[in-house]
Design an enzyme around this catalytic site. Sequence first.
Site, PDB file in Angstrom:
ATOM      1  CB  SER A 128     -22.843  33.214  40.683  1.00 13.28           C
ATOM      2  OG  SER A 128     -21.538  33.252  41.252  1.00 13.28           O
TER       3      SER A 128
ATOM      4  CD  GLU B 132     -11.298  16.592  28.403  1.00 17.94           C
ATOM      5  OE1 GLU B 132     -12.005  16.121  29.315  1.00 17.94           O
ATOM      6  OE2 GLU B 132     -11.185  17.816  28.204  1.00 17.94           O
TER       7      GLU B 132
ATOM      8  CG  HIS C 158      -7.460  16.768  37.456  1.00 16.33           C
ATOM      9  ND1 HIS C 158      -6.267  16.625  36.784  1.00 16.33           N
ATOM     10  CD2 HIS C 158      -8.386  17.078  36.520  1.00 16.33           C
ATOM     11  CE1 HIS C 158      -6.471  16.840  35.488  1.00 16.33           C
ATOM     12  NE2 HIS C 158      -7.752  17.109  35.301  1.00 16.33           N
TER      13      HIS C 158
ATOM     14  NE  ARG D  83     -10.674  14.052  34.699  1.00 10.94           N
ATOM     15  CZ  ARG D  83     -11.385  15.170  34.733  1.00 10.94           C
ATOM     16  NH1 ARG D  83     -12.187  15.393  35.743  1.00 10.94           N
ATOM     17  NH2 ARG D  83     -11.300  16.044  33.755  1.00 10.94           N
TER      18      ARG D  83
ATOM     19  CG  HIS E 214     -10.792  17.860  39.568  1.00 13.30           C
ATOM     20  ND1 HIS E 214     -10.490  19.173  39.264  1.00 13.30           N
ATOM     21  CD2 HIS E 214     -11.439  17.365  38.479  1.00 13.30           C
ATOM     22  CE1 HIS E 214     -10.926  19.459  38.045  1.00 13.30           C
ATOM     23  NE2 HIS E 214     -11.521  18.385  37.554  1.00 13.30           N
TER      24      HIS E 214
ATOM     25  NE  ARG F  39     -16.201  15.466  36.802  1.00 12.75           N
ATOM     26  CZ  ARG F  39     -15.398  16.236  36.066  1.00 12.75           C
ATOM     27  NH1 ARG F  39     -15.789  16.614  34.851  1.00 12.75           N
ATOM     28  NH2 ARG F  39     -14.234  16.610  36.514  1.00 12.75           N
TER      29      ARG F  39
END
Length: 527
Positions: free
Chosen positions: A11, A116, A241, A288, A349, A384
Amino acid sequence: MIVTDYLVIGSGIAGLTFAVKIASKLKDKTICIVTKADEDESNTKYAQGGVAVVLDFKEDSFQKHITDTLIAGDGLCDDAVVKMVVEEGPKRFKDLQNWGASFDQNKTGVLNLGKEGGHSENRIVHHKDITGYEIETLLLKRVHELKNVMVLNHHFAVDLITEHHLKTDKHEDISCYGAYVLNQETGTIETIKARSTLLATGGIGKVYGHTTNPNIATGDGIAMAFRAKAYISDMEFIQFHPTVLHDKNQGQSFLISEAVRGFGAYLRNKKGQRFMLDYDERGELASRDIVARCIDNELKNTGEPCVYLDCTHITSKKFKSHFPNIYNECASRNINIEKAWIPIVPASHYLCGGIEVDNNGKTSIGNLFACGECSRTGLHGANRLASNSLLESLVYAHNVYHYMSTHPTALTSKNIPDWDDKGTIEINSFFIHQKTEELQYIMREYVGIVRSNERLLKASEQLAILYQEIEALYKTSKLNTTLCELRNMVNVAYLIINQSIERKENRGGYFNIDMLEKIKVFENGIA
């Protein structure tokens, strides 16, 4: 038996976006959403940064976003997928706006675009530092307005129903007919039969224990798909992360958004040195994977438990305006960001791999689709790019919806047996907790940010023993959520370890010290 047209397991943004779209389009069809906790508990809820999408075509462009994504993915992205997702992004973002989602604007009413790590331009659309929560709340509101959607809270998907459960003699072609689901309130296993099933189960962070993910992130969808013999790939690419609030306690940790560094915060070691500039000319805005390895290296070289994020040069008013949730969390832990540095460490992460899907979200199993973090689309490659995850979910949820609504399938006429748990006994919950901690220790110690061939083999040996114990337990015990989660995490750990062993070069989020000559960043001294 529950019979539905479309079964959605999960969900978060992926599952809910699909459900809203297909329920609105096909009002004569039924959609059943299964979620193992409260309906709003998902990785989406904790996404702070925002949605990466090209909206300012004066400064930005699709090509710039594509290039940034390809660079972050370190040569392993699917170029066509990257192009498709980036170019579809504005339309899918517009869907959120049309549904009523609110995003930060400047004084003139123009969307306030953030920047970012890894992004060459300002393109992050956000709602303060609780973007995911804003989107999750909106989508749930839309779902509950639709009469043909049923949401089953506290229902845990145990296994996908395939030919294996139908006990057919030969099944070269595998299809999915729904799922067996544990009703956590009654303890009974229910059968849900569906035309098509969508796995939108999120990430795997709890496999490592120390994670930014909620406790529900145990890789359930990936494990179920793996046991059903779906193709799973790129599981070695775990994104850690870099900036998670340092806490001695394990479990879900508080994430300090990537956007804080994009806003101008510095990374410092205990001596106050901005060490990132020694490793990468981009400093704090490096991707990252590089930032996480640099921090890991600093910690190993100094023996210190954490490094620090320095926001003292950012005015309190600006910080509170952009990151109220982070400011309040730090204040609740007696960290005055106007005067003190925030102690941080890297933590598990995001998973860049998962269940292989095509552009329509189709897996290698008939009538089974996957979307969001549990899927491997080819967008992320080896790492990513920040805030591309919500974007990917929006685009692929739409693609799955469009495919399913134009390619209807029939309910199977095959007889689906009820779940049989005769002869099973209750299990000691302390034993499960103990074995979960054992698994998490193996993954943190041997399969973390920096890996080696020797450590991966040790992990494989220890996991094999744990696997035998858990499988024996599973076959003789009355099922509960914690046992099923542990079984799923063992399956996920197996995939991560084995696919790490199979990888013979360092790329993006995968880093093996036995392959030093193949990684450019090591020329700058990372050990």
